[in-house]
Design an enzyme around this catalytic site. Structure first.
Site, PDB file in Angstrom:
ATOM      1  N   ARG A   1       0.683  50.782 -10.366  1.00 40.92           N
ATOM      2  CA  ARG A   1       0.970  49.644 -10.712  1.00 40.92           C
ATOM      3  C   ARG A   1       1.651  50.324 -12.331  1.00 40.92           C
ATOM      4  NH1 ARG A   1      -1.962  48.132  -7.612  1.00 40.92           N
ATOM      5  NH2 ARG A   1      -1.650  46.754  -6.129  1.00 40.92           N
TER       6      ARG A   1
ATOM      7  N   ASN B   1      -6.013  59.324  -9.606  1.00 41.73           N
ATOM      8  CA  ASN B   1      -5.061  58.184  -9.393  1.00 41.73           C
ATOM      9  C   ASN B   1      -6.248  57.565 -10.170  1.00 41.73           C
ATOM     10  OD1 ASN B   1      -5.007  55.543  -7.795  1.00 41.73           O
ATOM     11  ND2 ASN B   1      -3.475  56.468  -9.155  1.00 41.73           N
TER      12      ASN B   1
ATOM     13  N   CYS C   1      -7.627  52.094  -0.185  1.00 42.57           N
ATOM     14  CA  CYS C   1      -7.072  50.491  -0.449  1.00 42.57           C
ATOM     15  C   CYS C   1      -8.590  49.535   0.223  1.00 42.57           C
ATOM     16  CB  CYS C   1      -5.925  50.143   1.026  1.00 42.57           C
ATOM     17  SG  CYS C   1      -4.821  48.567   0.693  1.00 42.57           S
TER      18      CYS C   1
END
Length: 308
Positions: free
Chosen positions: A217, A194, A83
């Site tokens: 998302r 990912n 992140c």
């Protein structure tokens, strides 16, 4: 997916797929150790295949949080090293941890020793503009030596020098070939891809030969993607009915329509009348009525709209 994949969201996603692995939002170890654990870790109808995603950089604190998470029934414990948000940069965790693989290894060891669940790591393929493969190779080599056998890799660098989190999902170039190279260099480890995956077909193609693929998302904004994994629910109307049943089952626990409504806004994504569905379930008056059957009625109206 911070502030998105909460208990209500995961319970809805479980309606759409019984076999997909679902992740919590990233929860800091400090919050779990010192905060409201039931609010942070409480379960709904999200089933068994749920991973607790932790943020932090202190091995002892992460170990304590992992043990608490295992007691709540989470099947795996994941350490987020990917992140790029300002919040994690200020706290020196998330993607920042990739610069200190020794600390990540210490965290993984402590987390694994504190509880019986597998410990996995989610990370990027590099930091800032450094695209030298040796950087991510060394990271995986060091962390795997500490016992981590499963890596979820967002196939972009994290640029920590000025990009917003959204820009960090779009501007650094996707390089999925790096993930495949890691899989080739570490055949005894498992790698999941990912980043930039928008459809099941694209995910199957991009992750061929890897352990799997992760949606972020895309599956939130278009959750019907999940229904294609195992056919757990036959159509969107049935999904809405089951979501309504979830609200009814958990009403005595304080779960309200507004807790779930924002997570189902994308159920009719790309379908005729999708805007009407979103507008109705965002209406403050509808949310204030707090009627679990509102989802069923709204879905029936969508069906009638499509027929007309």
């Amino acid at each position: 997916m911070m502030d998105w994949t909460d208990t209500a969201c995961r319970s809805f996603h479980r309606i759409l797929s019984t076999t997909a692995w679902l992740y919590t939002e990233m929860v800091t170890a400090q919050a779990i150790v010192h905060g409201d654990r039931e609010r942070l870790l409480g379960r709904g109808d999200d089933g068994e295949r749920v991973v607790l995603q932790l943020g932090g950089n202190d091995p002892a604190q992460l170990a304590a949080a992992a043990a608490i998470g295992a007691a709540y029934g989470y099947a795996e414990i994941n350490l987020n090293c990917g992140c790029p948000s300002d919040r994690v940069r200020d706290g020196a965790f998330g993607a920042c941890l990739m610069a200190d693989p020794g600390r990540v290894a210490d965290c993984v060891t402590a987390m694994a020793e504190a509880q019986p669940r597998p410990v996995t790591v989610k990370h990027r393929i590099g930091l800032d503009r450094n695209e030298d493969y040796r950087f991510v190779h060394a990271f995986v080599e060091r962390v795997s030596a500490a016992g981590c056998r499963y890596f979820i890799v967002h196939a972009r660098n994290a640029w920590l020098d000025g990009l917003s989190p959204r820009e960090n999902r779009e501007i650094p170039p996707l390089r999925p070939e790096v993930v495949h190279r890691l899989a080739g260099d570490f055949p005894d480890l498992a790698f999941e891809l990912n980043g930039g995956l928008l459809t099941l077909a694209a995910a199957d193609a991009a992750a061929s030969g890897l352990a799997g693929a992760m949606f972020g998302r895309a599956a939130y904004h278009d959750p019907w993607i999940l229904a294609g994994i195992d056919g757990a629910v036959p159509d969107r109307h049935q999904a809405a009915c089951r979501a309504s049943e979830y609200l009814l089952r958990h009403r005595d626990r304080g779960v309200r329509l507004r807790d779930l409504a924002r997570h189902v806004l994308g159920l009719y994504h790309g379908q005729p009348g999708a805007r009407r569905w979103r507008r109705h379930l965002s209406d403050p008056a509808v949310l204030a009525r707090d009627d679990p059957l509102e989802l069923v009625r709204a879905s029936e109206a969508m069906t009638a709209f499509a027929v007309a």
